[in-house]
Design an enzyme around this catalytic site. Structure first.
Site, PDB file in Angstrom:
ATOM      1  N   ASN A  31       0.871  -1.171   0.000  1.00 18.67           N
ATOM      2  CA  ASN A  31       0.000   0.000   0.000  1.00 18.67           C
ATOM      3  C   ASN A  31       0.908   1.222   0.000  1.00 18.67           C
ATOM      4  O   ASN A  31       1.456   1.598   1.031  1.00 18.67           O
ATOM      5  CB  ASN A  31      -0.890  -0.042   1.254  1.00 18.67           C
ATOM      6  CG  ASN A  31      -1.865   1.111   1.303  1.00 18.67           C
ATOM      7  OD1 ASN A  31      -1.803   2.027   0.476  1.00 18.67           O
ATOM      8  ND2 ASN A  31      -2.761   1.074   2.268  1.00 18.67           N
ATOM      9  N   ARG A  90      -2.473  -2.135  -3.544  1.00 20.30           N
ATOM     10  CA  ARG A  90      -3.700  -1.387  -3.319  1.00 20.30           C
ATOM     11  C   ARG A  90      -3.643  -0.115  -4.168  1.00 20.30           C
ATOM     12  O   ARG A  90      -2.689   0.640  -4.091  1.00 20.30           O
ATOM     13  CB  ARG A  90      -3.818  -1.008  -1.845  1.00 20.30           C
ATOM     14  CG  ARG A  90      -5.039  -0.172  -1.619  1.00 20.30           C
ATOM     15  CD  ARG A  90      -5.040   0.484  -0.269  1.00 20.30           C
ATOM     16  NE  ARG A  90      -6.237   1.296  -0.155  1.00 20.30           N
ATOM     17  CZ  ARG A  90      -6.305   2.402   0.565  1.00 20.30           C
ATOM     18  NH1 ARG A  90      -5.259   2.814   1.239  1.00 20.30           N
ATOM     19  NH2 ARG A  90      -7.425   3.072   0.618  1.00 20.30           N
ATOM     20  N   HIS A 107     -12.844   2.612  -0.065  1.00 24.08           N
ATOM     21  CA  HIS A 107     -12.892   1.541   0.940  1.00 24.08           C
ATOM     22  C   HIS A 107     -13.556   0.274   0.385  1.00 24.08           C
ATOM     23  O   HIS A 107     -14.041  -0.557   1.137  1.00 24.08           O
ATOM     24  CB  HIS A 107     -13.708   1.950   2.190  1.00 24.08           C
ATOM     25  CG  HIS A 107     -13.106   3.053   2.998  1.00 24.08           C
ATOM     26  ND1 HIS A 107     -13.875   4.004   3.607  1.00 24.08           N
ATOM     27  CD2 HIS A 107     -11.823   3.337   3.308  1.00 24.08           C
ATOM     28  CE1 HIS A 107     -13.100   4.855   4.261  1.00 24.08           C
ATOM     29  NE2 HIS A 107     -11.846   4.462   4.091  1.00 24.08           N
ATOM     30  N   ARG A 140     -12.166  15.056   7.929  1.00 22.35           N
ATOM     31  CA  ARG A 140     -12.944  15.442   6.738  1.00 22.35           C
ATOM     32  C   ARG A 140     -14.375  15.760   7.137  1.00 22.35           C
ATOM     33  O   ARG A 140     -14.968  15.064   7.978  1.00 22.35           O
ATOM     34  CB  ARG A 140     -12.961  14.319   5.710  1.00 22.35           C
ATOM     35  CG  ARG A 140     -11.625  14.019   5.099  1.00 22.35           C
ATOM     36  CD  ARG A 140     -11.791  13.047   3.924  1.00 22.35           C
ATOM     37  NE  ARG A 140     -10.526  12.414   3.591  1.00 22.35           N
ATOM     38  CZ  ARG A 140     -10.335  11.097   3.574  1.00 22.35           C
ATOM     39  NH1 ARG A 140     -11.321  10.260   3.865  1.00 22.35           N
ATOM     40  NH2 ARG A 140      -9.155  10.612   3.266  1.00 22.35           N
ATOM     41  N   GLU A 189      -8.176  -5.599   4.882  1.00 17.52           N
ATOM     42  CA  GLU A 189      -8.019  -5.233   3.473  1.00 17.52           C
ATOM     43  C   GLU A 189      -6.821  -5.934   2.843  1.00 17.52           C
ATOM     44  O   GLU A 189      -6.868  -6.326   1.684  1.00 17.52           O
ATOM     45  CB  GLU A 189      -7.888  -3.705   3.351  1.00 17.52           C
ATOM     46  CG  GLU A 189      -9.216  -3.014   3.630  1.00 17.52           C
ATOM     47  CD  GLU A 189      -9.076  -1.536   3.955  1.00 17.52           C
ATOM     48  OE1 GLU A 189      -8.706  -1.228   5.100  1.00 17.52           O
ATOM     49  OE2 GLU A 189      -9.340  -0.700   3.081  1.00 17.52           O
TER      50      GLU A 189
END
Ligand code: AMP
Length: 401
Positions: free
Chosen positions: A7, A95, A183, A244, A387
């Site tokens: 990643n 990823r 996601h 956010r 993940e």
């Protein structure tokens, strides 16, 4: 088969080496502050056996190539190594944040794939860092299959009425402006795990999945396929997050720009980095928010209530979208660990068939678990996400095919 999952972010690189024979993590690590004055590499080897043992080294790491070289040295090194040579790595899974409309499944990387990923860079700035990781891996592992798994993949099944914005159509046709969602690897993983736990085929399972971590998103899953999600063209949309804002009136952009004399980029940064929990109470980690609430901090209490309220509102919306649901699934850092957020998000939803068991909700157990009452028409589940494992399995499936 040993699969290395990578990643690659703008200034960090996370990796896991997984033995696919038994899904065992052989090593996991993170390289941080790439390109800065001083960087670091932290690796755990055989973390199941020695969860507390880790190697931490500080050194200058000028770029992603240097970072990956360091990772390889650690993986095969004498002290913390878990393999003898690079040939012990059978495949690399990457990823990638943004697959655009080009990718609705994992792909083996070749020159065309690299170019298509490059074409999607304008859609997601982080993407350039993902691509840097892929390009270095292709150099380092030229004879090993490299596979990309996209965060947007799972959401490519949304119908146009869900993914299009009600704006002039040429913004979609010319600029590819639409909802992509993110996601996806996590939503996909917990969908499969939840269906297995419920004893139903994935293709017959309707779910509302809530990935609540640093970033937060939810998905409406009809018969195992995503039909709507909260994040949009970018990960800024939808739920309130650590820093956010999530959904706001889009007119905030010109309003803030005008009244604070800020550029579009500055407003974008304000909504991405200085908003959410942080904007309301000055803290972006939910654990800190709880600690402050306990001290009587009213802003922290407000931030917590705003966060849970938005999750609850979306549960209601997605129940309407689906018409029915087998379960609401909570996952990621907050979703898996925070009983207070789960309780507040499900509070008062009995009329919609969601009955949380306060006792089950507060009992900590590893693995997938039900936290609703036995007579709750819609189950509520906690499903730990993974993940990296999802990427490893997708990589293995493609390489074996
Ligand atoms: P993630 O992005 O999935 O790693 O989630 C990170 C976030 O999860 C952190 O910022 C925390 O706010 C939250 N988190 C992690 N552990 C806990 C916990 N035990 N209780 C509440 N929140 C937690």
């Amino acid at each position: 088969m040993h699969i290395l999952v990578i990643n690659s972010g703008s200034s960090s690189l996370k990796y896991q080496l997984i033995d696919m024979a038994d899904d065992r993590v052989m090593a996991l690590g993170v390289i941080e502050r790439i390109g800065e004055e001083m960087g670091s590499i932290t690796q755990k080897s055989n973390p199941d056996k020695w969860p507390d043992a880790k190697s931490v080294e500080h050194r200058v790491i000028p770029n992603h190539k240097a970072a990956m070289g360091l990772m390889v040295d650690k993986l095969i090194g004498e002290d913390w190594g878990v393999i003898d040579s690079l040939t012990d790595i059978d495949a690399v899974g990457h990823r990638v944040v943004q697959g655009g409309e080009s990718f609705s499944a994992p792909v083996l990387v070749d020159a065309d794939v690299v170019e298509t990923i490059r074409d999607n860079i304008p859609l997601a700035p982080l993407h350039a860092a993902n691509l840097a990781g892929i390009e270095v891996a292709l150099e380092l592992f030229p004879n090993t299959p490299n596979v990309t798994v996209f965060d947007t993949e799972f959401h490519q099944t949304m119908p146009p009425k869900a993914y299009l914005y009600p704006v002039p159509m040429d913004l979609y046709t010319d600029l590819k402006i639409r909802k992509y969602g993110f996601h996806g690897t996590s939503h996909k993983y917990v969908t499969r795990e939840a269906a297995a736990f419920l004893g139903k085929p994935v293709g017959e399972t309707d779910l509302i999945t809530a990935h609540l971590g640093n970033g937060c998103s939810m998905a409406a899953v009809k018969r195992g396929r995503c039909v709507d999600t909260t994040m949009g063209l970018t990960p800024l949309a939808g739920l309130m997050m650590g820093t956010r804002s999530g959904d706001v009136d889009p007119a905030l952009f010109p309003f803030i720009a005008q009244h604070r004399k800020m550029s579009v980029v500055e407003v974008d940064t304000l909504l991405n980095k200085q908003s959410g929990l942080l904007g309301i109470c000055g803290l972006n980690d939910m654990r800190d928010v709880h600690a402050a609430r306990k001290r009587g901090d009213e802003q922290a209490q407000l931030a917590f209530e705003m966060f849970a309220y938005r999750v609850k509102a979306r549960i209601g919306a997605y129940l309407a979208v689906l018409g029915r649901a087998d379960a609401v699934v909570f996952t990621a850092g907050i979703g898996e660990n925070d009983d207070a957020v789960r309780a507040a998000a499900c509070e008062g939803l009995e009329g919609l068939g969601i009955k949380l068991s306060p006792e089950r909700n507060t009992t900590r157990e590893p693995g997938v678990r039900r936290i609703s009452t036995d007579d709750s028409p819609v189950a509520v589940l906690v499903v730990p996400t993974n993940e990296e494992m999802e990427i490893a399995h997708a990589t293995q499936a493609l390489v074996e095919a």
